[in-house]
Design a protein around this motif. Sequence first.
Motif, PDB file in Angstrom:
ATOM      1  N   ILE A   1       0.834  -1.207   0.000  1.00 35.21           N
ATOM      2  CA  ILE A   1       0.000   0.000   0.000  1.00 35.21           C
ATOM      3  C   ILE A   1       0.864   1.250   0.000  1.00 35.21           C
ATOM      4  CG2 ILE A   1      -1.653   1.328   1.378  1.00 35.21           C
ATOM      5  CD1 ILE A   1      -2.867  -1.411   2.189  1.00 35.21           C
ATOM      6  N   VAL A   2       1.949   1.230   0.771  1.00 36.35           N
ATOM      7  CA  VAL A   2       2.868   2.373   0.799  1.00 36.35           C
ATOM      8  C   VAL A   2       3.489   2.583  -0.581  1.00 36.35           C
ATOM      9  CG1 VAL A   2       5.060   3.196   1.737  1.00 36.35           C
ATOM     10  CG2 VAL A   2       3.339   2.226   3.255  1.00 36.35           C
ATOM     11  N   LEU A   3       3.909   1.485  -1.227  1.00 39.19           N
ATOM     12  CA  LEU A   3       4.480   1.599  -2.568  1.00 39.19           C
ATOM     13  C   LEU A   3       3.456   2.117  -3.578  1.00 39.19           C
ATOM     14  CD1 LEU A   3       6.659  -1.629  -2.791  1.00 39.19           C
ATOM     15  CD2 LEU A   3       7.461   0.727  -2.644  1.00 39.19           C
ATOM     16  N   LEU A   4       2.209   1.678  -3.441  1.00 39.51           N
ATOM     17  CA  LEU A   4       1.162   2.180  -4.329  1.00 39.51           C
ATOM     18  C   LEU A   4       0.973   3.687  -4.177  1.00 39.51           C
ATOM     19  CD1 LEU A   4      -1.572  -0.581  -4.041  1.00 39.51           C
ATOM     20  CD2 LEU A   4      -0.286   0.037  -6.071  1.00 39.51           C
ATOM     21  N   ILE A   5       0.964   4.151  -2.941  1.00 39.51           N
ATOM     22  CA  ILE A   5       0.783   5.586  -2.692  1.00 39.51           C
ATOM     23  C   ILE A   5       1.962   6.381  -3.239  1.00 39.51           C
ATOM     24  CG2 ILE A   5       0.641   7.338  -0.876  1.00 39.51           C
ATOM     25  CD1 ILE A   5      -0.958   5.233   0.757  1.00 39.51           C
ATOM     26  N   ILE A   6       3.178   5.905  -2.962  1.00 38.43           N
ATOM     27  CA  ILE A   6       4.371   6.608  -3.461  1.00 38.43           C
ATOM     28  C   ILE A   6       4.401   6.619  -4.982  1.00 38.43           C
ATOM     29  CG2 ILE A   6       6.893   6.505  -3.597  1.00 38.43           C
ATOM     30  CD1 ILE A   6       6.858   5.489  -0.703  1.00 38.43           C
ATOM     31  N   GLY A   7       4.100   5.471  -5.590  1.00 33.87           N
ATOM     32  CA  GLY A   7       4.091   5.394  -7.042  1.00 33.87           C
ATOM     33  C   GLY A   7       3.035   6.284  -7.671  1.00 33.87           C
ATOM     34  N   PHE A   8       1.874   6.380  -7.025  1.00 28.21           N
ATOM     35  CA  PHE A   8       0.803   7.230  -7.552  1.00 28.21           C
ATOM     36  C   PHE A   8       1.165   8.706  -7.431  1.00 28.21           C
ATOM     37  CE2 PHE A   8      -3.225   9.535  -7.049  1.00 28.21           C
ATOM     38  CZ  PHE A   8      -3.816   9.211  -8.255  1.00 28.21           C
ATOM     39  N   VAL A   9       1.696   9.105  -6.280  1.00 27.21           N
ATOM     40  CA  VAL A   9       2.023  10.512  -6.048  1.00 27.21           C
ATOM     41  C   VAL A   9       3.200  10.953  -6.914  1.00 27.21           C
ATOM     42  CG1 VAL A   9       2.887  12.141  -4.317  1.00 27.21           C
ATOM     43  CG2 VAL A   9       1.067  10.537  -3.731  1.00 27.21           C
ATOM     44  N   ALA A  10       4.248  10.105  -6.991  1.00 24.39           N
ATOM     45  CA  ALA A  10       5.444  10.463  -7.743  1.00 24.39           C
ATOM     46  C   ALA A  10       5.324  10.115  -9.221  1.00 24.39           C
ATOM     47  CB  ALA A  10       6.660   9.765  -7.145  1.00 24.39           C
ATOM     48  N   LYS A  11       4.244   9.443  -9.602  1.00 24.29           N
ATOM     49  CA  LYS A  11       4.013   9.014 -10.983  1.00 24.29           C
ATOM     50  C   LYS A  11       5.165   8.175 -11.521  1.00 24.29           C
ATOM     51  CE  LYS A  11       0.787  12.670 -12.135  1.00 24.29           C
ATOM     52  NZ  LYS A  11      -0.125  12.276 -11.136  1.00 24.29           N
ATOM     53  N   ILE A  12       5.589   7.199 -10.704  1.00 23.02           N
ATOM     54  CA  ILE A  12       6.649   6.263 -11.093  1.00 23.02           C
ATOM     55  C   ILE A  12       5.978   4.910 -11.298  1.00 23.02           C
ATOM     56  CG2 ILE A  12       8.819   5.196 -10.450  1.00 23.02           C
ATOM     57  CD1 ILE A  12       9.320   7.602  -8.616  1.00 23.02           C
ATOM     58  N   ALA A  13       5.932   4.469 -12.534  1.00 24.96           N
ATOM     59  CA  ALA A  13       5.178   3.264 -12.889  1.00 24.96           C
ATOM     60  C   ALA A  13       5.751   2.006 -12.247  1.00 24.96           C
ATOM     61  CB  ALA A  13       5.135   3.105 -14.404  1.00 24.96           C
ATOM     62  N   ILE A  14       7.057   1.882 -12.148  1.00 27.36           N
ATOM     63  CA  ILE A  14       7.662   0.666 -11.606  1.00 27.36           C
ATOM     64  C   ILE A  14       7.335   0.512 -10.123  1.00 27.36           C
ATOM     65  CG2 ILE A  14       9.912   1.693 -11.096  1.00 27.36           C
ATOM     66  CD1 ILE A  14       9.372  -1.837 -12.467  1.00 27.36           C
ATOM     67  N   VAL A  15       7.290   1.606  -9.387  1.00 26.80           N
ATOM     68  CA  VAL A  15       6.952   1.554  -7.961  1.00 26.80           C
ATOM     69  C   VAL A  15       5.484   1.164  -7.796  1.00 26.80           C
ATOM     70  CG1 VAL A  15       6.817   2.889  -5.818  1.00 26.80           C
ATOM     71  CG2 VAL A  15       8.733   3.212  -7.367  1.00 26.80           C
TER      72      VAL A  15
ATOM     73  N   VAL B   1      -0.715  -8.199  -3.700  1.00 29.91           N
ATOM     74  CA  VAL B   1      -1.251  -9.502  -4.117  1.00 29.91           C
ATOM     75  C   VAL B   1      -0.554 -10.642  -3.381  1.00 29.91           C
ATOM     76  CG1 VAL B   1      -1.429 -11.090  -6.074  1.00 29.91           C
ATOM     77  CG2 VAL B   1      -2.041  -8.696  -6.362  1.00 29.91           C
ATOM     78  N   ILE B   2       0.778 -10.603  -3.301  1.00 30.40           N
ATOM     79  CA  ILE B   2       1.512 -11.657  -2.591  1.00 30.40           C
ATOM     80  C   ILE B   2       1.147 -11.654  -1.112  1.00 30.40           C
ATOM     81  CG2 ILE B   2       3.812 -12.397  -1.858  1.00 30.40           C
ATOM     82  CD1 ILE B   2       4.827 -11.505  -4.605  1.00 30.40           C
ATOM     83  N   GLY B   3       1.048 -10.483  -0.512  1.00 27.99           N
ATOM     84  CA  GLY B   3       0.663 -10.395   0.891  1.00 27.99           C
ATOM     85  C   GLY B   3      -0.724 -10.958   1.145  1.00 27.99           C
ATOM     86  N   ALA B   4      -1.652 -10.683   0.240  1.00 33.28           N
ATOM     87  CA  ALA B   4      -3.012 -11.205   0.387  1.00 33.28           C
ATOM     88  C   ALA B   4      -3.032 -12.725   0.261  1.00 33.28           C
ATOM     89  CB  ALA B   4      -3.927 -10.576  -0.653  1.00 33.28           C
ATOM     90  N   ILE B   5      -2.267 -13.257  -0.682  1.00 29.46           N
ATOM     91  CA  ILE B   5      -2.199 -14.716  -0.847  1.00 29.46           C
ATOM     92  C   ILE B   5      -1.609 -15.368   0.394  1.00 29.46           C
ATOM     93  CG2 ILE B   5      -1.069 -16.566  -2.144  1.00 29.46           C
ATOM     94  CD1 ILE B   5      -1.384 -14.777  -4.641  1.00 29.46           C
TER      95      ILE B   5
END
Length: 51
Positions: free
Chosen positions: A6-20, A29-33
Amino acid sequence: MIVLGIVLLIIGFVAKIAIVWTLGIIAVVIGAILALLGFVGHEVGGRRHYY
């Protein structure tokens, strides 16, 4: 693992970095599994709980 994703999703969304953003999705997904496997009683990596 889910919180890291979730932290990586927020950082990637705010910084607009697709790989993050992609790494965040994968981590969630891995954490949920792993969480689901732990909840149903399966051992993950030789441990009853992965955390």
